[in-house]
Design a protein around this motif. Structure first.
Motif, short mmCIF file in Angstrom:
data_model
loop_
_atom_site.label_atom_id
_atom_site.label_comp_id
_atom_site.label_asym_id
_atom_site.label_seq_id
_atom_site.Cartn_x
_atom_site.Cartn_y
_atom_site.Cartn_z
N LYS A 122 15.99 -39.18 -22.55
CA LYS A 122 16.46 -37.96 -23.34
C LYS A 122 15.16 -37.04 -23.59
CE LYS A 122 19.01 -36.54 -27.43
NZ LYS A 122 19.99 -36.84 -28.45
N ALA A 123 14.00 -37.67 -23.96
CA ALA A 123 12.96 -36.69 -24.32
C ALA A 123 12.55 -36.03 -22.87
CB ALA A 123 11.86 -37.67 -24.61
N ALA A 124 12.40 -36.61 -21.86
CA ALA A 124 12.17 -35.87 -20.59
C ALA A 124 13.17 -34.89 -20.17
CB ALA A 124 12.04 -36.81 -19.62
N LEU A 125 14.10 -35.05 -20.52
CA LEU A 125 15.50 -34.08 -20.29
C LEU A 125 15.21 -33.08 -20.95
CD1 LEU A 125 18.58 -36.61 -19.59
CD2 LEU A 125 17.21 -35.28 -18.02
N LEU A 126 15.00 -33.31 -22.40
CA LEU A 126 14.97 -32.09 -23.38
C LEU A 126 13.59 -31.21 -23.09
CD1 LEU A 126 15.53 -33.85 -26.82
CD2 LEU A 126 16.43 -31.59 -25.78
N ALA A 127 12.61 -31.77 -22.67
CA ALA A 127 11.40 -31.08 -22.22
C ALA A 127 11.80 -30.10 -20.93
CB ALA A 127 10.16 -32.08 -21.92
N ARG A 128 12.54 -30.75 -20.13
CA ARG A 128 13.00 -30.03 -18.73
C ARG A 128 13.59 -28.74 -19.22
NH1 ARG A 128 15.23 -33.26 -13.85
NH2 ARG A 128 17.21 -32.95 -14.90
N ARG A 129 14.71 -29.02 -19.91
CA ARG A 129 15.66 -27.94 -20.39
C ARG A 129 14.75 -26.79 -21.17
NH1 ARG A 129 20.67 -28.47 -24.49
NH2 ARG A 129 19.19 -28.53 -25.94
N GLU A 130 13.87 -27.01 -21.88
CA GLU A 130 13.07 -25.93 -22.44
C GLU A 130 12.28 -25.21 -21.14
OE1 GLU A 130 13.21 -24.69 -25.50
OE2 GLU A 130 14.65 -26.38 -25.13
N LEU A 131 11.79 -25.87 -20.31
CA LEU A 131 10.88 -25.30 -19.25
C LEU A 131 11.93 -24.61 -18.26
CD1 LEU A 131 8.68 -28.13 -17.82
CD2 LEU A 131 8.19 -26.10 -19.18
N VAL A 132 13.14 -25.13 -18.21
CA VAL A 132 14.11 -24.36 -17.26
C VAL A 132 14.66 -22.85 -18.09
CG1 VAL A 132 16.57 -24.41 -16.21
CG2 VAL A 132 14.98 -26.33 -16.16
N LEU A 163 0.73 -30.00 -17.22
CA LEU A 163 0.13 -28.32 -17.16
C LEU A 163 1.38 -27.65 -17.58
CD1 LEU A 163 -2.23 -28.54 -14.04
CD2 LEU A 163 -2.74 -27.69 -16.42
N PHE A 164 2.51 -27.96 -17.24
CA PHE A 164 3.88 -27.27 -17.47
C PHE A 164 4.05 -27.26 -19.11
CE2 PHE A 164 5.90 -28.09 -13.05
CZ PHE A 164 5.08 -27.18 -12.39
N ALA A 165 3.63 -28.18 -19.58
CA ALA A 165 3.86 -28.59 -21.03
C ALA A 165 2.98 -27.63 -21.73
CB ALA A 165 3.90 -29.85 -21.41
N GLU A 166 1.79 -27.61 -21.23
CA GLU A 166 0.79 -27.03 -21.75
C GLU A 166 0.56 -25.67 -21.79
OE1 GLU A 166 -2.83 -28.54 -20.18
OE2 GLU A 166 -2.49 -30.45 -20.57
N GLN A 167 0.95 -24.98 -20.59
CA GLN A 167 0.80 -23.55 -20.45
C GLN A 167 2.21 -22.80 -19.69
OE1 GLN A 167 -2.51 -22.98 -17.92
NE2 GLN A 167 -2.02 -24.51 -16.53
N GLY A 168 3.17 -23.71 -19.67
CA GLY A 168 4.45 -23.05 -19.18
C GLY A 168 4.34 -23.21 -17.60
N PHE A 169 5.69 -23.18 -16.91
CA PHE A 169 5.73 -23.19 -15.45
C PHE A 169 5.17 -22.13 -14.78
CE2 PHE A 169 8.10 -22.29 -11.70
CZ PHE A 169 8.28 -23.65 -11.02
N ALA A 170 5.46 -20.97 -15.07
CA ALA A 170 5.04 -19.81 -14.45
C ALA A 170 3.62 -19.69 -14.29
CB ALA A 170 5.75 -18.75 -14.84
N ALA A 171 3.04 -20.06 -15.44
CA ALA A 171 1.62 -19.60 -15.59
C ALA A 171 0.80 -20.61 -14.96
CB ALA A 171 1.24 -19.74 -17.08
N THR A 172 1.39 -21.89 -14.33
CA THR A 172 0.84 -22.96 -13.86
C THR A 172 0.64 -22.80 -12.33
OG1 THR A 172 1.27 -24.52 -15.41
CG2 THR A 172 0.66 -25.49 -13.33
N THR A 173 -0.42 -22.65 -11.59
CA THR A 173 -0.52 -22.63 -10.34
C THR A 173 -0.59 -23.76 -9.54
OG1 THR A 173 -2.94 -22.55 -10.10
CG2 THR A 173 -1.59 -20.35 -10.49
N VAL A 174 -0.19 -23.89 -8.30
CA VAL A 174 -0.31 -25.22 -7.71
C VAL A 174 -1.77 -25.68 -7.29
CG1 VAL A 174 0.02 -26.33 -5.36
CG2 VAL A 174 1.77 -24.92 -6.50
N PRO A 175 -2.51 -24.88 -7.06
CA PRO A 175 -4.14 -25.07 -7.10
C PRO A 175 -4.57 -25.78 -8.51
CG PRO A 175 -4.02 -23.29 -6.07
CD PRO A 175 -2.54 -23.40 -6.69
N GLU A 176 -4.10 -25.33 -9.58
CA GLU A 176 -4.37 -26.16 -10.93
C GLU A 176 -3.76 -27.57 -11.09
OE1 GLU A 176 -4.60 -23.02 -14.50
OE2 GLU A 176 -2.72 -23.18 -13.64
#
Lengths: 187, 187
Positions: A99-109, A19-32
């Motif tokens: 590396k891939a996971a770290l890159l993805a996380r860096r984008e979110l951060v 969900l974070f990858a699809e719509q971003g961290f802030a736009a994702t709610t815990v219930p989702e």
DNA sequence: TAGTGTGATGACACGGCGTGTCATCACAGA
DNA sequence: TCTGTGATGACACGCCGTGTCATCACACTA
């Protein structure tokens, strides 16, 4: 068939990352997240302290790993050699294969100040573990703190440069280069 | 008499600091703060981005101050000299005169992980300002980042030691000592 | 003097986060 | 067969932070 499907924590983590990858961290709610994982909101917070923590679940044991390495090193080891060797192990076992996971996380951060703060706290936790390791080895507290902070600076500055390089440059080599740069600058 | 008493922001800040000192950060709610300041909850968030930010209101202009200092330094200045001189100014103007407030804040931060994260972000903001300053001066990005992180390490490790010393040791002297220690450790 | 715009604040609703608490119930072990 | 345990569900709740519109003293202008 058991009452609940197994691996609740892993399902939550995977649903969250998707969900974070699809719509971003802030736009994702815990219930989702919990809906996708087939669980309730309350259960999410039984597995993760908060919404941010799910992004760092795979790094939970790193500080303990650092502490163990420092405790098991021969007493004769010099602090600098200890740092370099320790960073090499961390780089090769915890960073290079992901590396891939770290890159993805860096984008979110990058996109979320709350995640930036959590990221900084993870660095601080690593610094703390290193500091305690040095202190246990008999180094006086201010010096231990300085060495620990410098170690963390080395790994993260190098990690950032490594993530920016498209090819498969070895992270450890970048660390050595960064250390040389630091020595040179403080000359 | 005007419609509202003046200095809303200052009243909010003072009320917050009082309440944090009396009952801790987490146990203090924003409505409590605004009630003491004679304002509404909504107004608090017009003056401060969140509850934590009120603790750092007095440091808001530090990164800009650092940027100005770095931009105004003669082009011939060496990076290390720039760091040491810059840290000296920051130490003498921003830290030395506020030891009591900094000690109080440190106690609050120690007790709250959310505040720890905010504190780390403030350090990161300072590092960022220094990094940009070095980059503007023509230093390549990785080296600029390394120098900036090292500068921040120097000031905060020294600051921590300074806050731990009961007497009036000069912060600048501790910074120099810390720098010497770092040189020695890397040498 | 009258009119007008501006800017800070009040008032209110609301979504989301994270926690406390009790009930439920498959499973393991005696 | 019984009992305890541990993970989950269900529900209520307080607090944080934001969006939005109304209010109104003050300054400025004509």
């Amino acid at each position: 068939m058991s009452r609940w499907r197994p691996d609740a924590r892993e399902r939550l983590q995977q649903a969250a990352l998707e969900l974070f990858a699809e719509q971003g961290f802030a736009a994702t709610t815990v219930p989702e997240i919990t809906a996708r994982a087939g669980l309730t909101t309350r259960t999410f917070f039984r597995h993760f302290a908060d919404k941010r923590e799910v992004l760092y679940a795979d790094d939970a044991e790193v500080p303990a790993m650092v502490a163990t390495m420092m405790a098991e090193a021969p007493p004769s080891a010099e602090p600098l050699a200890l740092i370099v060797e320790g960073l090499r192990t961390v780089a090769e076992t915890r960073f290079e294969p992901r590396k891939a996971a770290l890159l993805a996380r860096r984008e979110l951060v990058r996109a979320d100040t709350g995640l930036q703060e959590r990221d900084l706290r993870k660095r601080a936790a690593m610094s703390e573990a290193i500091r305690e390791g040095f202190q246990t080895r008999g180094i006086d507290p201010p010096r231990a703190a300085l060495l620990a902070e410098t170690s963390v600076t080395l790994i993260y500055v190098s990690l950032s440069e490594w993530l920016d390089t498209p090819n498969d440059r070895k992270l450890y080599d970048i660390i050595l280069k960064t250390l040389a740069t630091l020595r040179n600058a403080l000359g």
